[in-house]
Design an enzyme around this catalytic site. Structure first.
Site, mmCIF file in Angstrom:
data_model
loop_
_atom_site.group_PDB
_atom_site.id
_atom_site.type_symbol
_atom_site.label_atom_id
_atom_site.label_comp_id
_atom_site.label_asym_id
_atom_site.label_seq_id
_atom_site.Cartn_x
_atom_site.Cartn_y
_atom_site.Cartn_z
ATOM 1 N N LEU A 76 0.795 -1.223 0.000
ATOM 2 C CA LEU A 76 0.000 0.000 0.000
ATOM 3 C C LEU A 76 0.832 1.280 0.000
ATOM 4 O O LEU A 76 0.304 2.368 0.172
ATOM 5 C CB LEU A 76 -0.986 -0.008 1.174
ATOM 6 C CG LEU A 76 -1.976 -1.182 1.150
ATOM 7 C CD1 LEU A 76 -2.880 -1.138 2.369
ATOM 8 C CD2 LEU A 76 -2.783 -1.207 -0.129
ATOM 9 N N CYS A 77 2.138 1.158 -0.206
ATOM 10 C CA CYS A 77 2.994 2.338 -0.301
ATOM 11 C C CYS A 77 2.860 2.970 -1.679
ATOM 12 O O CYS A 77 2.748 2.279 -2.685
ATOM 13 C CB CYS A 77 4.460 1.961 -0.063
ATOM 14 S SG CYS A 77 4.843 1.627 1.648
ATOM 15 N N HIS A 78 2.885 4.296 -1.707
ATOM 16 C CA HIS A 78 2.806 5.037 -2.962
ATOM 17 C C HIS A 78 4.164 5.029 -3.661
ATOM 18 O O HIS A 78 5.193 5.142 -2.995
ATOM 19 C CB HIS A 78 2.410 6.499 -2.698
ATOM 20 C CG HIS A 78 1.027 6.657 -2.190
ATOM 21 N ND1 HIS A 78 0.712 6.523 -0.856
ATOM 22 C CD2 HIS A 78 -0.134 6.928 -2.838
ATOM 23 C CE1 HIS A 78 -0.590 6.713 -0.709
ATOM 24 N NE2 HIS A 78 -1.129 6.958 -1.887
ATOM 25 N N GLU A 115 10.380 4.163 3.042
ATOM 26 C CA GLU A 115 11.545 4.085 2.171
ATOM 27 C C GLU A 115 12.830 4.086 2.991
ATOM 28 O O GLU A 115 13.757 3.324 2.696
ATOM 29 C CB GLU A 115 11.525 5.241 1.167
ATOM 30 C CG GLU A 115 10.472 5.102 0.084
ATOM 31 C CD GLU A 115 9.027 5.316 0.539
ATOM 32 O OE1 GLU A 115 8.110 4.990 -0.234
ATOM 33 O OE2 GLU A 115 8.801 5.819 1.660
ATOM 34 N N ASP A 129 24.248 -11.118 4.145
ATOM 35 C CA ASP A 129 24.482 -12.018 3.018
ATOM 36 C C ASP A 129 25.955 -12.084 2.651
ATOM 37 O O ASP A 129 26.500 -13.164 2.415
ATOM 38 C CB ASP A 129 23.659 -11.563 1.813
ATOM 39 C CG ASP A 129 23.849 -12.480 0.620
ATOM 40 O OD1 ASP A 129 23.734 -13.714 0.791
ATOM 41 O OD2 ASP A 129 24.112 -11.967 -0.481
#
Length: 162
Positions: A76-78, A115, A129
Site C-alpha cells: 500500500l505504499c505510494h 523508504e 548475506d
C-alpha cells in the site's frame, strides 16, 4: 485519542490512501538498524580484507535500490519520486556491531518513512548475506525511524534520540 487506520476502507478492506488533496511539502525521514557480528568480522571489514571486497559499497547500493523499490515490496505504499537517498555505516567495534543509517527526501504529498526503513533493513540484509560465510551468528536488530519532517505532523524525532 481515536485514530483510524487509514489503510482500511469503510468495509474493512485494504485500501491505498488517497493523497490527492494533500499539500506538497518537503519531506525527510531517517532510519537506523544494527547488525551485530564477531570482532573478527568487524576487523575484516574495517581493514578491507573481506574476500568479497568492499561490503559497505555493495550494501549501500542495495539500500538505495531498496528505497526506490519500496512500493513493489510493501503493497500500500505510494510510488515516490525520491530526490535524495543516503545509506551510511558506522563501525562500532566496542559494541560488536555496525550501525546503518538511511536518509530519504522528496517534495511530495506523502512521507518517506517506509523508504528509509526499507533502505536500512536491506542494507543490513546485504551485509548479512556478504558476511554469512565467515560469521553465520550475526544478528540484525533495532530497525526504527529516527526522525521525520514534513506533512501535517511536521517534525518528529524518536523519543530515545539518534
Amino acid at each position: 485519542m481515536d485514530k483510524q487506520f487509514s489503510h482500511i476502507d469503510h468495509r474493512g478492506s485494504a485500501n491505498m490512501v488517497d493523497v490527492t488533496e494533500k499539500h506538497i511539502s518537503q519531506r525527510l525521514a531517517q532510519a537506523e538498524a544494527f547488525i551485530y557480528m564477531s570482532a573478527e568480522t568487524l576487523t575484516m571489514i574495517e581493514q578491507g580484507n573481506h574476500h568479497k571486497g568492499d561490503v559497505f559499497a555493495v550494501a549501500r547500493i542495495a539500500g538505495i535500490q531498496a528505497a526506490k523499490k519500496t512500493p513493489e515490496l510493501i503493497p500500500l505504499c505510494h510510488p515516490l519520486m525520491l530526490t535524495k537517498i543516503a545509506v551510511d555505516f558506522e563501525l562500532q567495534p566496542q559494541l560488536g556491531r555496525v550501525r546503518i543509517t538511511s536518509l530519504c527526501k522528496l517534495a511530495g504529498q506523502t512521507g518517506v518513512e517506509m523508504e528509509a526503513l526499507t533502505a536500512a533493513s536491506v542494507a543490513a540484509l546485504t551485509l548479512f548475506d556478504m558476511c554469512k560465510a565467515v560469521d553465520p551468528t550475526m544478528t540484525i536488530s533495532g530497525l526504527r525511524v529516527l526522525e521525520k519532517q514534513g506533512g501535517k505532523t511536521g517534525h518528529w524525532q524518536h523519543p530515545e534520540g539518534a
